[in-house]
Design an enzyme around this catalytic site. Sequence first.
Site, PDB file in Angstrom:
ATOM      1  N   SER A   4      -6.967  -0.725   9.986  1.00 47.92           N
ATOM      2  CA  SER A   4      -7.439  -1.705   9.870  1.00 47.92           C
ATOM      3  C   SER A   4      -7.978  -2.085  10.035  1.00 47.92           C
ATOM      4  O   SER A   4      -8.947  -1.602  10.817  1.00 47.92           O
ATOM      5  CB  SER A   4      -5.736  -2.820   9.408  1.00 47.92           C
ATOM      6  OG  SER A   4      -6.304  -3.792   9.114  1.00 47.92           O
ATOM      7  N   LYS A  63      -3.150  -1.770  15.512  1.00 47.38           N
ATOM      8  CA  LYS A  63      -3.526  -1.062  14.821  1.00 47.38           C
ATOM      9  C   LYS A  63      -4.841   0.144  15.191  1.00 47.38           C
ATOM     10  O   LYS A  63      -4.716   1.425  15.025  1.00 47.38           O
ATOM     11  CB  LYS A  63      -4.350  -1.329  13.249  1.00 47.38           C
ATOM     12  CG  LYS A  63      -3.123  -1.888  12.937  1.00 47.38           C
ATOM     13  CD  LYS A  63      -3.153  -0.706  11.844  1.00 47.38           C
ATOM     14  CE  LYS A  63      -1.584  -1.307  10.186  1.00 47.38           C
ATOM     15  NZ  LYS A  63      -1.172   0.317   9.626  1.00 47.38           N
ATOM     16  N   TYR A 113      -2.144  -7.536  15.949  1.00 50.11           N
ATOM     17  CA  TYR A 113      -1.652  -7.358  14.511  1.00 50.11           C
ATOM     18  C   TYR A 113      -2.800  -5.848  14.977  1.00 50.11           C
ATOM     19  O   TYR A 113      -3.022  -4.554  14.833  1.00 50.11           O
ATOM     20  CB  TYR A 113      -1.879  -7.355  13.528  1.00 50.11           C
ATOM     21  CG  TYR A 113      -1.656  -6.390  12.587  1.00 50.11           C
ATOM     22  CD1 TYR A 113      -0.984  -5.577  11.747  1.00 50.11           C
ATOM     23  CD2 TYR A 113      -3.043  -6.449  11.916  1.00 50.11           C
ATOM     24  CE1 TYR A 113      -0.901  -5.144  11.252  1.00 50.11           C
ATOM     25  CE2 TYR A 113      -3.254  -5.167  10.408  1.00 50.11           C
ATOM     26  CZ  TYR A 113      -2.226  -5.006  10.122  1.00 50.11           C
ATOM     27  OH  TYR A 113      -2.619  -4.245   9.084  1.00 50.11           O
ATOM     28  N   ILE A 147       0.837  -1.410  -0.123  1.00 51.04           N
ATOM     29  CA  ILE A 147      -0.253  -0.003  -0.070  1.00 51.04           C
ATOM     30  C   ILE A 147       1.157   1.111   0.162  1.00 51.04           C
ATOM     31  O   ILE A 147       1.122   2.278  -0.146  1.00 51.04           O
ATOM     32  CB  ILE A 147      -1.139   0.017   1.314  1.00 51.04           C
ATOM     33  CG1 ILE A 147      -2.373  -1.576   1.124  1.00 51.04           C
ATOM     34  CG2 ILE A 147      -2.070   1.054   1.885  1.00 51.04           C
ATOM     35  CD1 ILE A 147      -2.429  -1.181   0.133  1.00 51.04           C
TER      36      ILE A 147
END
Length: 301
Positions: free
Chosen positions: A145, A174, A170, A25
């Site tokens: 996310s 985020k 994760y 990204i």
Amino acid sequence: MDAASPPLRDLRERTVLVTGANAGIGYWCAEQLARRGARVVLGCRSPERAHAAEAAIRSEVPDAELRVLPLDLGSLDSVAHAAADLGRPLDAVVCNAGVKAADPAQRTGDGFDLMVGTNFLGHFALIAQLEPLLTADARVVTVGSLAHRFARLDPARIDAPWRGSSLRQYGMSKAALMAFAFELARRWSGSSRAAVCAHPGYAVDPLTPERPGLAEVSGALRVLAAPTRFLVQGKDDGALPIVHATASDDVSNGDYWGPGGLLEFRGAPTPVAASDLVRSPTTGAGVWAAAERLTGVRFPA
């Protein structure tokens, strides 16, 4: 690109730092911003991969104005050096770099959990030290996310040892980054600056156009992935909400942007909902205090 390109402000003479700009990204944000005329600073850990990304962008945008800035978000020393070396005003920072999977035993060079240290603490320290360089109408765009929705986030234990799902950790890292962004938006309320979040949806390599030096995908895998395009998208389209948040005139301080399609997996950029947890002022103040305590870095008064 299969999603409609957003209406963006004129980016000529504007400088944007994109962290993790050498892949995924981050690369596509850098290419799209360069195509719109922005000066793009590629903040990357690997010099070799950074220069490969620079060459790939120039193959598509020959007159791109680019600079490689060595930056390892997992090292507070590297963050401090990058902030000191930048030496020019910034109109926007895209906080994209991140670690998506790790073992619980993996730590940064400063001893933090690898995902929390890289995805959140490194970006907190970076923005704090770049703050004097930010222009009066600068934007800080943090890449969130969908995984933040199932995160458990206790600011007091943000760097505590963990077990179980790497994906859950994760998501927590985020969520911390997003809570920081919304807290920054509250602290910037009344100014011309904006702190914004955006997420790329469900973006995959087999649906992404080829670029030299980026992830290689076989032709067979691309053919197999083609029928999934109705639900998911390539990383070029995944970058669109982030680029929109960085440069569109219809973006406001405290916004959260993502794809507008089913489950927010794909589609044109649109405002989307963040969880109550990351929007909470209590959570925001908590992660801010934790980041200052852990990194030893504070925003200018």
